[in-house]
Scaffold this motif. Structure first.
Motif, PDB file in Angstrom:
ATOM      1  N   LEU A 133       0.829  -1.216   0.000  1.00 25.92           N
ATOM      2  CA  LEU A 133       0.000   0.000   0.000  1.00 25.92           C
ATOM      3  C   LEU A 133       0.859   1.260   0.000  1.00 25.92           C
ATOM      4  O   LEU A 133       0.540   2.238  -0.681  1.00 25.92           O
ATOM      5  CB  LEU A 133      -0.963  -0.009   1.185  1.00 25.92           C
ATOM      6  N   VAL A 134       1.960   1.234   0.735  1.00 27.24           N
ATOM      7  CA  VAL A 134       2.866   2.379   0.736  1.00 27.24           C
ATOM      8  C   VAL A 134       3.497   2.546  -0.643  1.00 27.24           C
ATOM      9  O   VAL A 134       3.613   3.661  -1.156  1.00 27.24           O
ATOM     10  CB  VAL A 134       3.943   2.219   1.841  1.00 27.24           C
ATOM     11  N   LEU A 135       3.885   1.440  -1.276  1.00 24.17           N
ATOM     12  CA  LEU A 135       4.463   1.513  -2.626  1.00 24.17           C
ATOM     13  C   LEU A 135       3.436   2.004  -3.650  1.00 24.17           C
ATOM     14  O   LEU A 135       3.757   2.826  -4.519  1.00 24.17           O
ATOM     15  CB  LEU A 135       5.002   0.147  -3.046  1.00 24.17           C
ATOM     16  N   VAL A 136       2.206   1.517  -3.540  1.00 27.71           N
ATOM     17  CA  VAL A 136       1.148   1.975  -4.440  1.00 27.71           C
ATOM     18  C   VAL A 136       0.941   3.483  -4.260  1.00 27.71           C
ATOM     19  O   VAL A 136       0.811   4.222  -5.238  1.00 27.71           O
ATOM     20  CB  VAL A 136      -0.163   1.184  -4.201  1.00 27.71           C
ATOM     21  N   GLY A 137       0.925   3.938  -3.024  1.00 27.08           N
ATOM     22  CA  GLY A 137       0.791   5.372  -2.774  1.00 27.08           C
ATOM     23  C   GLY A 137       1.965   6.175  -3.310  1.00 27.08           C
ATOM     24  O   GLY A 137       1.790   7.255  -3.878  1.00 27.08           O
TER      25      GLY A 137
END
Length: 194
Positions: A133-137
């Motif tokens: 999720l952090v990478l997607v963000g």
């Protein structure tokens, strides 16, 4: 302006060091649960082919097992199992700290249950969810410039846990639509419809 950047870097480093220290303490006192041990034993005793055969009964996608498999097969102590989650979460924390969110939002987020203890000390696939999720963000605004990277992140998001499958479907569908809408808009503009 330069002084603010230096102060921000110092705050980020101090927050990260405190985050790592706190979560290593959590790892030290955490007692592993049965489901954590089951995942470790599966990764240790099965081949990738055997793992694929039993996955429908496990309820988790393959990514977590593939991450822990090398450590289990190389004979790392089971007690170190939580350090894998802690390392994954440390990477997620560092990416978060380097994000464009306001500084104090980033620092406070590090010490919420999502980033501390639950996903660091407990050796489960949830740490992969947070990292993804952090990478997607982090890459969301560059999804059109780097479509292969974006597609890879969405595929990995599918493989983290069923909890985020709906989000992964929505992100994929939105990206898929944007890929096909751009040429349609350009054609309309070219022919004077827009």
């Amino acid at each position: 302006m330069k002084k603010n950047r230096i102060n921000e870097k110092v705050i980020i480093v101090i927050a990260f060091v405190c985050y790592i220290a706190f979560n290593l303490l959590c790892v030290k006192v955490h007692e592993h649960w049965r489901d954590e041990g089951q995942a470790w034993m599966i990764a240790k005793s099965l081949s990738v082919g055997e793992l694929i055969k039993i996955l429908p009964g496990e309820g988790h996608p393959i990514l977590w097992y593939l991450v822990i498999m090398p450590f289990a097969k190389l004979g790392f102590p089971y007690r170190w199992f939580s350090l894998i989650s802690c390392a994954i979460m440390a990477l997620a924390a560092w990416i978060l700290l380097k994000s464009m969110l306001p500084l104090w939002t980033r620092v406070v987020l590090l010490f919420t249950p999502v980033f501390s203890y639950y996903n660091t000390a407990m050796a489960r696939s949830y740490a992969l969810i947070v990292l993804e999720l952090v990478l997607v963000g982090a890459f969301y605004l560059k999804r059109k410039e780097k479509p292969v990277l974006w597609a890879g992140l969405i595929i990995l998001l599918f493989q983290t846990h069923m909890y985020v499958a709906g989000l992964a479907v929505c992100l994929h569908f939105r990206w898929f639509l944007s890929v096909f809408q751009s040429p349609i808009k350009e054609n309309k503009r070219q022919w004077g419809f827009v």
